[in-house]
Scaffold this motif. Structure first.
Motif, PDB file in Angstrom:
ATOM      1  N   ALA A  22      75.195 -64.034 -73.185  1.00 50.16           N
ATOM      2  CA  ALA A  22      76.222 -63.005 -72.746  1.00 50.16           C
ATOM      3  C   ALA A  22      75.730 -62.480 -71.878  1.00 50.16           C
ATOM      4  CB  ALA A  22      76.125 -61.762 -73.768  1.00 50.16           C
ATOM      5  N   ILE A  23      76.680 -62.082 -70.527  1.00 51.05           N
ATOM      6  CA  ILE A  23      76.094 -62.253 -69.417  1.00 51.05           C
ATOM      7  C   ILE A  23      76.013 -60.062 -69.605  1.00 51.05           C
ATOM      8  CG2 ILE A  23      79.092 -61.803 -68.447  1.00 51.05           C
ATOM      9  CD1 ILE A  23      77.804 -63.186 -66.268  1.00 51.05           C
ATOM     10  N   LEU A  24      75.333 -59.920 -68.558  1.00 56.19           N
ATOM     11  CA  LEU A  24      75.098 -58.528 -68.681  1.00 56.19           C
ATOM     12  C   LEU A  24      76.186 -57.726 -66.896  1.00 56.19           C
ATOM     13  CD1 LEU A  24      71.071 -58.083 -69.578  1.00 56.19           C
ATOM     14  CD2 LEU A  24      74.058 -58.133 -70.805  1.00 56.19           C
ATOM     15  N   ARG A  25      75.834 -56.602 -66.868  1.00 55.21           N
ATOM     16  CA  ARG A  25      76.913 -55.938 -66.018  1.00 55.21           C
ATOM     17  C   ARG A  25      75.900 -56.370 -63.855  1.00 55.21           C
ATOM     18  NH1 ARG A  25      78.626 -49.627 -67.603  1.00 55.21           N
ATOM     19  NH2 ARG A  25      80.130 -50.418 -69.603  1.00 55.21           N
ATOM     20  N   SER A  61      74.659 -54.280 -55.856  1.00 55.36           N
ATOM     21  CA  SER A  61      75.366 -55.140 -56.550  1.00 55.36           C
ATOM     22  C   SER A  61      76.574 -56.042 -56.945  1.00 55.36           C
ATOM     23  CB  SER A  61      76.627 -53.491 -56.628  1.00 55.36           C
ATOM     24  OG  SER A  61      77.433 -53.392 -56.186  1.00 55.36           O
ATOM     25  N   ILE A  62      77.146 -57.148 -57.712  1.00 55.71           N
ATOM     26  CA  ILE A  62      78.002 -57.780 -57.226  1.00 55.71           C
ATOM     27  C   ILE A  62      78.997 -57.981 -58.003  1.00 55.71           C
ATOM     28  CG2 ILE A  62      77.360 -60.418 -58.124  1.00 55.71           C
ATOM     29  CD1 ILE A  62      74.835 -60.013 -58.868  1.00 55.71           C
ATOM     30  N   TYR A  63      80.378 -57.833 -57.739  1.00 60.10           N
ATOM     31  CA  TYR A  63      81.295 -57.921 -57.637  1.00 60.10           C
ATOM     32  C   TYR A  63      81.832 -59.281 -58.679  1.00 60.10           C
ATOM     33  CZ  TYR A  63      86.582 -57.581 -58.026  1.00 60.10           C
ATOM     34  OH  TYR A  63      87.644 -57.778 -58.304  1.00 60.10           O
ATOM     35  N   GLU A  64      81.314 -60.440 -58.522  1.00 58.23           N
ATOM     36  CA  GLU A  64      81.867 -61.442 -58.878  1.00 58.23           C
ATOM     37  C   GLU A  64      80.372 -62.547 -59.001  1.00 58.23           C
ATOM     38  OE1 GLU A  64      84.455 -65.488 -59.417  1.00 58.23           O
ATOM     39  OE2 GLU A  64      85.245 -63.602 -57.651  1.00 58.23           O
ATOM     40  N   ALA A  65      80.415 -62.609 -60.607  1.00 57.39           N
ATOM     41  CA  ALA A  65      79.277 -64.222 -60.642  1.00 57.39           C
ATOM     42  C   ALA A  65      79.724 -64.773 -61.808  1.00 57.39           C
ATOM     43  CB  ALA A  65      77.581 -63.334 -61.256  1.00 57.39           C
ATOM     44  N   ARG A 121      80.259 -74.919 -66.524  1.00 58.00           N
ATOM     45  CA  ARG A 121      81.014 -73.155 -66.542  1.00 58.00           C
ATOM     46  C   ARG A 121      80.545 -72.342 -68.640  1.00 58.00           C
ATOM     47  NH1 ARG A 121      86.415 -70.932 -63.626  1.00 58.00           N
ATOM     48  NH2 ARG A 121      87.198 -72.560 -64.915  1.00 58.00           N
ATOM     49  N   LEU A 122      79.389 -71.742 -68.152  1.00 60.28           N
ATOM     50  CA  LEU A 122      79.379 -71.024 -69.274  1.00 60.28           C
ATOM     51  C   LEU A 122      80.293 -69.540 -69.378  1.00 60.28           C
ATOM     52  CD1 LEU A 122      75.356 -70.965 -69.716  1.00 60.28           C
ATOM     53  CD2 LEU A 122      77.813 -72.532 -70.820  1.00 60.28           C
ATOM     54  N   VAL A 123      79.940 -67.788 -68.684  1.00 58.92           N
ATOM     55  CA  VAL A 123      79.584 -66.949 -68.389  1.00 58.92           C
ATOM     56  C   VAL A 123      80.412 -66.613 -67.649  1.00 58.92           C
ATOM     57  CG1 VAL A 123      78.209 -66.731 -68.746  1.00 58.92           C
ATOM     58  CG2 VAL A 123      80.586 -65.133 -69.625  1.00 58.92           C
ATOM     59  N   GLN A 124      81.161 -65.960 -67.462  1.00 54.79           N
ATOM     60  CA  GLN A 124      82.025 -65.134 -65.635  1.00 54.79           C
ATOM     61  C   GLN A 124      81.870 -64.078 -65.865  1.00 54.79           C
ATOM     62  OE1 GLN A 124      85.608 -66.054 -63.734  1.00 54.79           O
ATOM     63  NE2 GLN A 124      84.342 -66.843 -62.283  1.00 54.79           N
ATOM     64  N   ILE A 125      81.386 -62.868 -65.124  1.00 51.61           N
ATOM     65  CA  ILE A 125      81.761 -61.985 -64.384  1.00 51.61           C
ATOM     66  C   ILE A 125      82.095 -61.705 -64.144  1.00 51.61           C
ATOM     67  CG2 ILE A 125      79.285 -60.687 -64.003  1.00 51.61           C
ATOM     68  CD1 ILE A 125      79.421 -58.476 -65.536  1.00 51.61           C
ATOM     69  N   ARG A 126      83.348 -60.634 -63.658  1.00 54.31           N
ATOM     70  CA  ARG A 126      83.639 -59.802 -62.619  1.00 54.31           C
ATOM     71  C   ARG A 126      84.617 -58.424 -62.916  1.00 54.31           C
ATOM     72  NH1 ARG A 126      89.372 -63.097 -59.839  1.00 54.31           N
ATOM     73  NH2 ARG A 126      89.935 -62.120 -57.624  1.00 54.31           N
ATOM     74  N   ALA A 174      84.050 -59.679 -68.424  1.00 61.27           N
ATOM     75  CA  ALA A 174      83.185 -60.955 -69.098  1.00 61.27           C
ATOM     76  C   ALA A 174      83.915 -61.940 -69.138  1.00 61.27           C
ATOM     77  CB  ALA A 174      81.692 -60.603 -69.906  1.00 61.27           C
ATOM     78  N   LYS A 175      84.546 -63.201 -69.617  1.00 63.25           N
ATOM     79  CA  LYS A 175      85.251 -64.804 -69.778  1.00 63.25           C
ATOM     80  C   LYS A 175      83.750 -65.441 -69.645  1.00 63.25           C
ATOM     81  CE  LYS A 175      89.136 -66.802 -68.063  1.00 63.25           C
ATOM     82  NZ  LYS A 175      89.225 -67.467 -66.964  1.00 63.25           N
ATOM     83  N   HIS A 176      84.253 -65.974 -71.223  1.00 58.30           N
ATOM     84  CA  HIS A 176      83.495 -67.163 -71.541  1.00 58.30           C
ATOM     85  C   HIS A 176      84.237 -68.235 -71.621  1.00 58.30           C
ATOM     86  CE1 HIS A 176      80.859 -63.786 -73.546  1.00 58.30           C
ATOM     87  NE2 HIS A 176      79.521 -64.921 -73.785  1.00 58.30           N
ATOM     88  N   PHE A 177      82.940 -69.440 -70.933  1.00 61.97           N
ATOM     89  CA  PHE A 177      84.488 -70.968 -70.937  1.00 61.97           C
ATOM     90  C   PHE A 177      83.995 -71.269 -72.084  1.00 61.97           C
ATOM     91  CE2 PHE A 177      83.588 -68.829 -67.146  1.00 61.97           C
ATOM     92  CZ  PHE A 177      85.267 -68.889 -66.326  1.00 61.97           C
ATOM     93  N   VAL A 178      83.099 -71.038 -73.368  1.00 67.10           N
ATOM     94  CA  VAL A 178      82.824 -71.958 -74.065  1.00 67.10           C
ATOM     95  C   VAL A 178      83.186 -70.921 -74.992  1.00 67.10           C
ATOM     96  CG1 VAL A 178      81.653 -73.773 -72.946  1.00 67.10           C
ATOM     97  CG2 VAL A 178      79.961 -71.503 -73.553  1.00 67.10           C
TER      98      VAL A 178
END
Length: 310
Positions: A77-80, A44-48, A56-61, A65-69
């Motif tokens: 979109a970013i998946l889990r 598993s990944i906690y943050e990417a 920067r495009l998108v972040q998951i933490r 999810a958080k979009h920068f654009v």
């Protein structure tokens, strides 16, 4: 090979096991398709965080999810599991994408780089073939190619030989009749066209070679037969000559014996008689000298013995 450098790298890996080496992979996609850019790190990944270049495009933490654009402009979109999904791909989406993944304690887990190339599907090729002066002329053309598009044109001949070229037009001239196949392809698509052509009165190269080889073989075969016949005839003549010489040898000895015997005088012909009766011309006579008379042989007289009186 530099063993000192390898040993140094191994020591650094042992001292800093949390450092992950970045890798670069290539992904090819067609226009209007969907791309999935995933991370190969297990668990598993906690943050990417995903970036395109430096943006920067998108972040998951913590599964948020958080979009920068702008989400509509990005179409991403970013998946889990930290996989980046890009829908309705455009050629402008091509570029280098990087991701950095962290564990919950803030330690770097993975860092990867992905090169995404979006290409247009290849156009349908146009295959044209015609006969020219007992030869075949083939032309494979792919129209509608953009200036920045690169794809491969492949022409397959009836004998299986292939010609490849990075261009929009491929031409070939030769002697092979049959079915030609033209393939236009790139990393995301492939299209094909076929056409059969048969030029009447044409002789392909291999047929010409086979005919020429057969003619040469026939000439050599005839020469060998003539040579064998002449050699056999010569040998037969030699044997016949030896037998004839052996037969004529006794006759030769008999003729030699007959020549050595005295021959009886034959009767002269009338011409020989006339020649014999013709008087010979007078020859000058030389004065004959008197033959020397032999001298009387003188013998010494023996003295008479003395007489004695009685």
């Amino acid at each position: 090979m530099n063993f000192r450098r390898i040993f140094l790298v191994k020591c650094l890996l042992l001292l800093f096991p949390s450092v992950k080496c970045s890798s670069t992979s290539w992904i090819y996609k067609a226009v209007n398709e969907t791309a999935l850019l995933s991370i190969a790190a297990p668990g598993s990944i906690y943050e990417a965080t995903w970036k395109k270049g430096t943006q920067r495009l998108v972040q998951i933490r913590d599964n948020r999810a958080k979009h920068f654009v702008n989400k509509e402009q990005c179409r991403c979109a970013i998946l889990r599991n930290a996989t980046l999904e890009i829908q309705r791909l455009q050629k402008e989406d091509s570029g280098s994408y990087t991701v950095q993944a962290y564990q919950k304690d803030g330690q770097l887990k993975a860092e990867e780089s992905i090169m995404l190339l979006v290409q247009e599907p290849v156009p349908q090729p146009i295959l044209m073939a015609e006969c020219r002066n007992k030869s075949v002329s083939v032309k494979c053309e792919a129209k509608g190619k953009a200036k920045d598009e690169v794809f491969l044109i492949e022409l397959t001949q009836p004998n299986g030989k292939k010609i490849q070229k990075n261009a929009t037009v491929l031409e070939w001239h030769g002697w092979n009749s049959g079915t030609f196949r033209c393939i236009v392809k790139n990393k995301v698509s492939e299209k094909m066209a076929e056409k059969a052509i048969n030029c009447s009165g044409k002789m392909d190269f291999y047929r010409i070679l086979s005919i020429a080889g057969g003619a040469v073989f026939f000439v050599i075969f005839v020469i060998c037969i003539i040579y064998c016949i002449r050699r056999r005839k010569t040998k037969r003549n030699e044997i016949y000559g030896e037998e004839r010489a052996m037969q004529t040898l006794p006759m030769y000895h008999e003729m030699e014996t007959m020549r050595e015997l005295p021959q009886a005088p034959s009767k002269p012909t009338p011409r020989q008689q006339r020649v014999q009766q013709r008087p010979l011309p007078p020859q000058p006579q030389e004065p004959q000298q008197p033959r020397p008379q032999p001298r009387p042989r003188t013998q010494p007289r023996t003295p008479n013995p003395p007489r004695h009186r009685p």
